[in-house]
Design a protein around this motif. Sequence first.
Motif, short mmCIF file in Angstrom:
data_model
loop_
_atom_site.label_atom_id
_atom_site.label_comp_id
_atom_site.label_asym_id
_atom_site.label_seq_id
_atom_site.Cartn_x
_atom_site.Cartn_y
_atom_site.Cartn_z
N ASP A 274 0.85 -1.18 0.00
CA ASP A 274 0.00 0.00 0.00
C ASP A 274 0.89 1.24 0.00
O ASP A 274 2.10 1.16 0.23
CB ASP A 274 -0.92 -0.01 1.22
N LEU A 275 0.29 2.40 -0.26
CA LEU A 275 1.07 3.62 -0.48
C LEU A 275 1.89 4.00 0.75
O LEU A 275 3.08 4.34 0.63
CB LEU A 275 0.15 4.78 -0.87
N THR A 277 3.07 2.11 3.22
CA THR A 277 4.17 1.16 3.41
C THR A 277 5.25 1.38 2.36
O THR A 277 6.45 1.37 2.67
CB THR A 277 3.65 -0.28 3.34
N ALA A 278 4.83 1.56 1.11
CA ALA A 278 5.79 1.76 0.03
C ALA A 278 6.60 3.03 0.26
O ALA A 278 7.83 3.03 0.12
CB ALA A 278 5.06 1.84 -1.31
N ARG A 279 5.93 4.13 0.62
CA ARG A 279 6.64 5.39 0.85
C ARG A 279 7.62 5.28 2.01
O ARG A 279 8.76 5.73 1.92
CB ARG A 279 5.62 6.50 1.13
N THR A 280 7.17 4.68 3.11
CA THR A 280 8.06 4.55 4.27
C THR A 280 9.27 3.70 3.94
O THR A 280 10.41 4.02 4.33
CB THR A 280 7.30 3.94 5.46
N GLY A 281 9.06 2.62 3.19
CA GLY A 281 10.17 1.76 2.79
C GLY A 281 11.16 2.49 1.91
O GLY A 281 12.39 2.35 2.07
N ILE A 282 10.66 3.28 0.96
CA ILE A 282 11.55 4.02 0.05
C ILE A 282 12.34 5.08 0.81
O ILE A 282 13.55 5.27 0.57
CB ILE A 282 10.73 4.66 -1.08
N LEU A 283 11.72 5.76 1.76
CA LEU A 283 12.43 6.77 2.54
C LEU A 283 13.43 6.12 3.50
O LEU A 283 14.49 6.70 3.78
CB LEU A 283 11.43 7.64 3.31
#
Length: 553
Positions: A274-275, A277-283
């Motif tokens: 989900d958005l 989780t994806a954003r936190t992982g990328i950061l």
Amino acid sequence: MLYLVGVTAYGYYIYQSKKKGEQSTKDYFLAEGSLTWWAIGASMIASNISAEQFIGMSGSGFKVGVAVAAYEWVAAIVLIIVAVFFMPVFLKEKIFTMPQFLEQRYNSTLSLIMSIFWLFLYVLVNLTSILYLGALALSNLVGGDTFHVIIVLLALFSILISIGGMKVVGYTDVVQVVVLVVGGLVTTYIALSLVSDKFGLGGGAISGFNALMSKAPDHFHMIFPKPTANTPQVDVDKYLSLPGIAMYLAGQWIVNLNYWGCNQYITQRALGADLHTARTGILFAAILKLMMPVIVMLPGIAAYVLYKNGSLQAEMSSTGSFNSDNAYSAILTFLPNGLKGLSMAALTAAIVASMAGKVNSISTIFTLDIYKRYLNTEATEKKQVWVGRLTILASVVISVALTWKDLLGIGGEGGFQFIQKYTGFISPGILAIFLLGLFWKRTTATAAIVGVLAGFVMSVFFNNYAPSVLGNETLLYTAFPNGRGAYEIPFLICMGLSFAITMLLMVAISLAGPRVSAKAIELQPGLFRVSRQTLVLIVIILLLLTALYTKFW
């Protein structure tokens, strides 16, 4: 050996514990959204930090110094852009692969062209260079005629890790990124201690780092001045690799935006999440990226200082002639056996994790975008999974065959430079079609097809022919002697020129075409809104980058 057995056993455990009967394509290729934010971030870094960084970037650190860290630190800013602006669109479109996005946005012709482009790039440039540089470093450490044996062992290990699908790759990458960070930090500490001991400073990393800055001040500049007629060739070569402040206006952004935002084997980790989780992982990956130069660049500078002061003479020429890519393995030869094993495990983790990520993405693109789309449209989920596994085997075999005698000449110009230069032949066109496709409705399929082909042609022209056709200096560029009897434009400048011309060409063709592209993406209000947690992470990353650039600018 214990590390290899342990990671393989853990991968098998993940495969068995998360297996749910017959695997679907989403489960096999995207891990069915089961990767956590820390697994996504760690897997992105594990796939990124490979032999090209440990070996190639240490070699570049030996040659040019801290300026090569620009690739890592600009990447941290680019990861913020990808997390905030790219990922919401990709997740909204519910895609499995980058070619699938291109088909939904443009047409199947462009999707097929790019599928073939990416497959050739991943196999011919990325896989082979990772395998070559990794085997070169490990064989130098092991000693003897072990280069080809290590190639085979690395290939087999990467197959074992990747054949279980993205879940196995993602979760084993967490273990591998811990090993490569810990082992890498230990190697850096030992390298700085060796420098400290060399100059009688009493040992320790801090005194060793201070010695580096005093003994090699030319290696601690982020910006190289533009060469003049009297500039020594060694400094001209540095500028050709990292062309001063101009690279921050051109190639650095292009290579990083293409790599982190339009690259299947990087974005694949986040596409099933989900958005938030994806954003936190990328950061999280962006934060890890800030510390990578400490692990992969400083040992190269330490090797330079030691070499210039009489040490590492044999180690830097272990292959029969001097090779700057021997810098990292030269440092490892001085480690005690236990720590040497840890550092070798870190290097192996980086190589295998990156190979596993690459072959998994090769498998995904071939299976979903070529096999299912054109060769067997009625293929069942089970058959697609098996085709994916066979593709993994085939891609590794091809890369081993190309690496066996260095058929692509990777060792000739430095591994890191080789990868950046030849990836840069298609980066401008790819980034142009993604940026305009994501954020400008008027972009047409015709413009995109012309753009990706024009980007490649322009890259070839500026890299190989522009000085002889247009002269060594124009309003667009200045070419410099490359030490081999010819003039050359810095390849990061070539990327910028190719990208600018491609963008202008695509805009002109789109404006001359249909009023609105039928498949244009609707960017709804609020699509790029970020949470407070995301905003805090972004501010932390930017403050750390500001501190780093203030120190070395």
